[in-house]
Design an enzyme around this catalytic site. Structure first.
Site: not given
Length: 436
Positions: A22-23, A97, A121, A320, A342
């Site tokens: 996804k990223n 995002r 998110d 994540d 983070m």
């Protein structure tokens, strides 16, 4: 809102293949705006966030054709810049995002890029300063409407510059790189993010004709070119999903094989799971997790002190997967301190696990101590709501290991990051039902 109904306590068996990352997809798809030539991308995950970005590109005038499942062609030879100033764009851009990464390519190629304040998110503050400070360093003029929460950058021609990033932001680095490849002269980015997905973006841009050196390090040097051509690109498997399936296998005492994982791009992920006592076997390019029928034991540090697992920019452990590690630790032998450095809100799902019987002390918004049950007391089924993508999957793993039937509401959050997750879990024996 949709709901998952999960009957827990069943062992799973078989193999599962991770979806495309996804990223990586959110970066790679934005890069198609840098060229009027045809770009073919393979292994695109069919998930909500990625489909939203594809739809946004379509409204921008990008010609998109689906060739097969996960394979698309993109051609941005007639971009509709008027869409950027429409009320429709202000709604579409807020819903994702990753939409922030269209700004760099649009600015570099067309001299202007706009974006409403993106959503995503609710995991804490994620500043956009790195993105816009980098673009300003390249010569862009910045403006912001506080009333509309709308950002804009404009420049006739970007010029290369040296910059030291305040934070190694992945999306910020990607945005600056995509702008710099068409800038005049040399750009040097120090403290650049170096995640595999960012490396993939740089390799793709180089195949398109960009001149980027230092790929894989935190010092990128980019010599600008006048234009870019087309290319073909295949995305990596999703490392977050791979970690999720490792955790699922351990929690449910299941024997699972995760296929085609691209081992060389997993970094320290296998090593961190091994610190929890989980056997992670390399079989070619697959991961094999044997059934942990005798449980798994958390290691201590060399001096005997309690293990701490924390997140960090690559090559550190990805934030994540911390929620997955936390859930897996609830049934381990021993204790572990989870330190989420983070983001300040990503541990707030632990109250659901405590309701299920987990022994967790939430020390503060960033730290939680987990005392493992060693399967002497199984988690108990309950009704939950998914707060975000990663916490939602962590709760799903907890529910699949728990005794009884659980429900998880707001599963649209999970669908944003995981492709057909209920179908794929049923294929390996999970008792999960989607209720619309």
């Amino acid at each position: 809102m949709g709901t998952f109904k999960i009957e827990g306590g069943h062992q799973l068996k078989g193999s599962i293949q991770p979806q495309g990352a996804k990223n990586e997809a959110l970066q790679i798809l934005c890069a198609v705006l840098l060229t009027p030539k045809l770009v073919t991308i393979k292994n695109i995950p069919d998930i909500v966030d990625v489909n939203k970005l594809i739809n946004l590109l379509k409204k921008l005038g990008v010609k998109i054709e689906k060739l097969a499942h996960g394979t698309y062609t993109f051609q941005a030879d007639d971009v509709n810049l008027k869409y950027l100033e429409s009320d429709e764009f202000k709604v579409d851009g807020r819903g994702l995002r990753g939409s922030i990464m269209i700004v760099g390519p649009l600015l570099a190629r067309f001299g202007r890029g706009y974006i409403p304040k993106p959503g995503g998110d609710k995991i804490g503050r994620r500043r956009l300063d790195t993105h816009f400070e980098g673009l300003i360093n390249l010569g862009a003029k910045f403006r912001y409407s506080k009333e509309e929460q709308f950002y804009g950058v404009e420049a006739k021609r970007l010029k290369g510059a040296y910059m030291l990033l305040e934070e190694a932001s992945v999306t910020g680095t990607a945005n600056i790189v995509m702008a710099a490849v068409l800038a005049e002269g040399r750009t040097t980015i120090y403290n650049a993010a170096c995640e595999p997905y960012l490396q993939q973006l740089c390799k793709m841009l180089n195949r398109m004709g960009a001149k980027i050196s230092g790929v894989g390090s935190n010092l990128l040097v980019i010599d600008g070119v006048d234009s870019l051509g087309g290319t073909e690109h295949t995305m990596l498997p999703d490392m977050i999903e791979i970690g999720s399936w490792i955790g699922l296998a351990a929690m449910t005492k299941s024997e699972l094989t995760i296929t085609n994982v691209s081992w060389n791009d997993l970094g320290i992920i296998p090593a961190v799971f091994r610190k929890l006592g989980i056997t992670v076997e390399k079989r070619g390019d697959d991961i094999h997790i044997p059934a942990h029928t005798d449980g798994y034991e958390i290691q201590s540090f060399i001096d005997g002190s309690i293990l701490t697992i924390s997140d960090a920019p690559w090559p550190g452990f990805t934030p994540d997967l911390l929620s997955i590690i936390l859930v897996v630790a609830t049934q381990a032998r021993g204790s572990v301190l989870i330190h989420q450095k983070m983001f300040e809100s990503r541990l707030f799902f632990v109250d659901k696990l405590i309701d299920m019987g987990a022994k967790i002390i939430l020390c503060d918004p960033h730290r939680a101590t987990v005392i493992g049950h060693d399967y002497k007391s199984t988690l108990k089924a309950t009704n939950m709501t998914s707060p975000d993508i990663r916490a939602g999957v962590s709760l799903l793993i907890a529910a699949l290991s728990a005794k009884g039937t659980s429900t998880i509401q707001n599963i649209e959050q999970i669908d944003r990051g995981y492709e057909r997750i209920d179908e794929r879990l049923r294929a390996i024996g999970a008792k999960i039902e989607r209720i619309e």
